[in-house]
Design a protein around this motif. Structure first.
Motif, mmCIF file in Angstrom:
data_model
loop_
_atom_site.group_PDB
_atom_site.id
_atom_site.type_symbol
_atom_site.label_atom_id
_atom_site.label_comp_id
_atom_site.label_asym_id
_atom_site.label_seq_id
_atom_site.Cartn_x
_atom_site.Cartn_y
_atom_site.Cartn_z
ATOM 1 N N THR A 224 0.824 -1.206 0.000
ATOM 2 C CA THR A 224 0.000 0.000 0.000
ATOM 3 C C THR A 224 0.860 1.258 0.000
ATOM 4 O O THR A 224 0.603 2.193 -0.767
ATOM 5 C CB THR A 224 -0.942 -0.001 1.224
ATOM 6 N N THR A 225 1.884 1.312 0.846
ATOM 7 C CA THR A 225 2.776 2.469 0.838
ATOM 8 C C THR A 225 3.566 2.533 -0.461
ATOM 9 O O THR A 225 3.875 3.622 -0.959
ATOM 10 C CB THR A 225 3.733 2.411 2.035
ATOM 11 N N GLY A 235 6.018 9.311 -9.824
ATOM 12 C CA GLY A 235 5.177 9.818 -10.901
ATOM 13 C C GLY A 235 4.839 8.797 -11.961
ATOM 14 O O GLY A 235 4.633 9.158 -13.129
ATOM 15 N N ASP A 236 4.775 7.534 -11.597
ATOM 16 C CA ASP A 236 4.527 6.465 -12.572
ATOM 17 C C ASP A 236 3.223 5.764 -12.212
ATOM 18 O O ASP A 236 3.181 4.909 -11.321
ATOM 19 C CB ASP A 236 5.693 5.476 -12.576
ATOM 20 N N ARG A 237 2.154 6.101 -12.920
ATOM 21 C CA ARG A 237 0.860 5.495 -12.626
ATOM 22 C C ARG A 237 0.835 4.017 -13.008
ATOM 23 O O ARG A 237 0.156 3.220 -12.370
ATOM 24 C CB ARG A 237 -0.245 6.242 -13.379
ATOM 25 N N GLU A 238 1.553 3.660 -14.077
ATOM 26 C CA GLU A 238 1.566 2.271 -14.512
ATOM 27 C C GLU A 238 2.217 1.375 -13.462
ATOM 28 O O GLU A 238 1.712 0.287 -13.159
ATOM 29 C CB GLU A 238 2.294 2.132 -15.851
ATOM 30 N N ALA A 239 3.333 1.831 -12.893
ATOM 31 C CA ALA A 239 3.983 1.047 -11.848
ATOM 32 C C ALA A 239 3.088 0.940 -10.621
ATOM 33 O O ALA A 239 3.011 -0.115 -9.967
ATOM 34 C CB ALA A 239 5.322 1.682 -11.463
ATOM 35 N N ALA A 240 2.392 2.038 -10.292
ATOM 36 C CA ALA A 240 1.453 1.989 -9.170
ATOM 37 C C ALA A 240 0.345 0.978 -9.443
ATOM 38 O O ALA A 240 -0.064 0.226 -8.546
ATOM 39 C CB ALA A 240 0.864 3.379 -8.927
ATOM 40 N N ALA A 244 -0.572 -2.362 -7.429
ATOM 41 C CA ALA A 244 -1.951 -2.580 -7.000
ATOM 42 C C ALA A 244 -2.456 -3.947 -7.459
ATOM 43 O O ALA A 244 -3.163 -4.641 -6.729
ATOM 44 C CB ALA A 244 -2.848 -1.473 -7.549
ATOM 45 N N ALA A 245 -2.067 -4.339 -8.690
ATOM 46 C CA ALA A 245 -2.477 -5.652 -9.183
ATOM 47 C C ALA A 245 -1.837 -6.769 -8.369
ATOM 48 O O ALA A 245 -2.455 -7.802 -8.112
ATOM 49 C CB ALA A 245 -2.101 -5.782 -10.656
ATOM 50 N N ALA A 246 -0.576 -6.564 -7.955
ATOM 51 C CA ALA A 246 0.079 -7.563 -7.111
ATOM 52 C C ALA A 246 -0.646 -7.691 -5.772
ATOM 53 O O ALA A 246 -0.839 -8.795 -5.250
ATOM 54 C CB ALA A 246 1.541 -7.191 -6.896
ATOM 55 N N THR A 378 -6.027 2.846 -1.638
ATOM 56 C CA THR A 378 -4.991 3.217 -2.594
ATOM 57 C C THR A 378 -5.158 2.449 -3.898
ATOM 58 O O THR A 378 -5.030 3.011 -4.995
ATOM 59 C CB THR A 378 -3.600 2.936 -2.006
ATOM 60 N N VAL A 379 -5.424 1.145 -3.800
ATOM 61 C CA VAL A 379 -5.642 0.336 -4.998
ATOM 62 C C VAL A 379 -6.875 0.830 -5.746
ATOM 63 O O VAL A 379 -6.866 0.972 -6.981
ATOM 64 C CB VAL A 379 -5.802 -1.153 -4.630
ATOM 65 N N ILE A 380 -7.948 1.102 -5.028
ATOM 66 C CA ILE A 380 -9.166 1.608 -5.651
ATOM 67 C C ILE A 380 -8.888 2.937 -6.351
ATOM 68 O O ILE A 380 -9.377 3.193 -7.459
ATOM 69 C CB ILE A 380 -10.282 1.785 -4.610
#
Length: 546
Positions: A224-225, A235-240, A244-246, A378-380
């Motif tokens: 989550t952190t 600044g990387d939404r894809e990595a976030a 989140a998928a993990a 955070t995932v949502i």
């Protein structure tokens, strides 16, 4: 005619359920081949291992702790009689009113070097600074303790319900066969309560995986952190989204383990009204031990943090308590009330559509829409912002091409996207409550309404809604309290210069202004106690009804 009358309602339910499920599918899509970028590779080489290790440790520690405390206290108050049992029956649920981040703040203030506990130790035993060892609460182990004492009521509630409803008759048989208390517990009660205990532990672990405030404040690196850091620091939404998928994979695995733990076990009461045995009366040291076993988790999970927050709020509190605090309370109330009303309305639509539809399509879709409760805010937020930002951009460009004016961000620039995130996160709370209420209404009521010429809307509005009034109120109240406590989604998605009680408490505590944070945190706890008072009143009455 009757069948076709229900089709628009069922179609609307499918569309709304699909919209609720979009963020979950967005997060899952980030794992498609070719989606990984350089940031993900950097995270995998540096911190991903610690995210996994810390998350697994928290799950193991919190799972074991909540099972031991929740099951043990449920067994004590259900099957034994000792001083204070009637109070503990309902009071042991109260730690659920304390947000984990508020708990983290209070114990940090209480146990830090300049806090009252260490100051008293140094003054009482003439200890010099640095000459003694004292455990540090702001660690991975400290976070596990915080989660355990806040979340054990999930196991307590479900285990106690099982002991009351299913185990009582068999325990009487075991008593008649000469089995002692310990053997009745291990040979009869535990096997019967295993599915309920597993379900309660799964709920506690999902809340642990969803937490951001406590682990962030303690400096513990979890998924989550990591999601928050990947989005706002790198600044990387894809990595976030990939993190989140993990985390979504962790939750799916947890739900699968909980489902497999039940296996094909089925427990039937046979419709027999079982009398509750008054319980083994404990006296002397055994009674004192039972009182202590119940008082420790209640004190650690509710009494101590509530007392510390009350003391700090009364002694100093927030310097901006006046107009600023009222604005924060208003923002929190508006968000919570709006989300609660929408969640109840959507839950009624989805549950009623599933009730009237043929087949199980609606039920499966409703389960998919309800998966958001198993994920962190955070995932949502990641799942909501990725598609909503694109929609916002399209709306702005379309509006500008038509009018020549730029309307700005219509969704993400207002509370609309934030309320959407709340609905994705907490719809399951209202949906399960409404489904349970509908399940108690016989289908003959629907048939009678249709025979009198009522359509779907009239049947729902004139027949079911009045009968569901109590369930709807409960569902709305539960969502209201959950939104009041929600921190990660609010931090990520709130509009500019729009704060709530939760964000105020977090930001002040992050700046080590714990005393000022106490006012907002205490207000959240006070609001959380209200539905628990209703719930615990029913718990206190349940024994005497049976």
């Amino acid at each position: 005619m009757a069948k076709s009358a229900f089709k628009p309602l069922q179609a609307a339910a499918l569309v709304i359920a699909a919209l609720i499920a979009v963020p979950l599918l967005t997060v899952a899509a980030s794992l498609l081949p070719g989606a990984a970028g350089p940031t993900w590779a950097h995270l995998a080489d540096t911190v991903l291992g610690s995210y996994i290790a810390n998350t697994l440790y928290l799950c193991a520690a919190v799972g074991a702790g909540t099972i031991v405390i929740g099951t043990g206290t449920a067994w004590l108050v259900t099957m034994h009689d000792f001083p204070g049992r009637r109070v503990f029956e309902w009071a042991l649920v109260l730690p659920l009113a304390v947000p984990t981040y508020a708990m983290a703040y209070t114990y940090t203030d209480l146990l830090q070097f300049v806090g009252p506990v260490q100051s008293w130790l140094r003054a009482t035993f003439a200890l010099a600074p640095g000459s003694y060892w004292f455990p540090d609460i702001r660690t991975l182990g400290g976070a596990a303790l915080i989660f355990t004492f806040v979340l054990y009521p999930y196991v307590y509630l479900l285990a106690r319900s099982t002991f009351l409803e299913r185990a009582s008759g068999m325990l009487d048989v075991g008593r008649s066969l000469g089995l002692g208390p310990w053997r009745r517990f291990t040979m009869i009660a535990l096997p019967l309560a295993r599915p309920a205990i597993a379900a309660g532990a799964a709920l506690a672990l999902m809340e642990t995986l969803a937490d951001y405030g406590a682990v962030s404040y303690f400096g513990v690196q979890t998924f989550t952190t990591g999601i928050y850091r990947a989005w706002f620091s790198l600044g990387d939404r894809e990595a976030a989204a990939q993190l989140a998928a993990a985390l979504l994979g962790f939750v799916t695995l947890l739900l699968l383990i909980e489902h497999l733990s039940r296996g094909r076990a089925r427990f039937e009461t046979g419709g027999i009204h079982q009398a509750i045995h008054p319980g083994d009366r404990l006296t002397g040291l055994r009674a004192a031990g039972a009182v202590l076993a119940c008082l420790v988790p209640l004190g650690a999970g509710f009494l101590v943090p509530a007392a510390v927050l009350l003391h700090m709020a009364m002694s100093s509190g927030d310097a901006q308590f006046g107009e600023r605090f009222l604005q924060l309370a208003r923002n929190s109330f508006v968000l919570a009330a709006l989300a609660a009303i929408l969640a109840v309305a959507i839950a009624v639509l989805l549950a009623y559509a599933a009730r009237t539809a043929r087949g199980n399509v609606h039920r499966h879709v409703n389960r998919l829409a309800g998966l958001g409760y198993a994920l962190s805010g955070t995932v949502i937020s990641v799942g909501v912002l990725l598609p909503v930002t694109q929609l916002d951009t399209w709306l702005a460009s379309t509006f500008m091409s038509l009018t020549g004016r730029n309307p700005g961000l219509l969704l993400t620039g207002s509370i609309a996207a934030l309320v959407y995130a709340y609905l994705v996160r907490f719809l399951a709370v209202s949906l399960h409550t409404v489904e349970a209420g509908l399940g108690k209404i016989t289908t003959s009521m629907d048939d009678a309404a249709r025979s009198l010429g009522h359509g779907a809307s009239a049947t729902l509005w004139r027949v079911h809604v009045p009968m569901l009034r109590g369930s709807l109120f409960t569902a709305g109240l539960l969502v209201f309290v959950e939104v009041m406590k929600e921190l990660p989604a609010t931090l990520v998605m709130r509009p500019f210069n729009f704060d709530t009680l939760a964000t105020q408490a977090y930001m002040l505590a992050s700046d080590e202004r714990l005393t000022e944070a106490s006012t907002a945190a205490l207000a959240i706890v006070a609001v959380g106690v209200l539905p628990l008072m209703l719930l615990t009143r029913e718990i206190a009455r349940s024994r005497h009804r049976r």
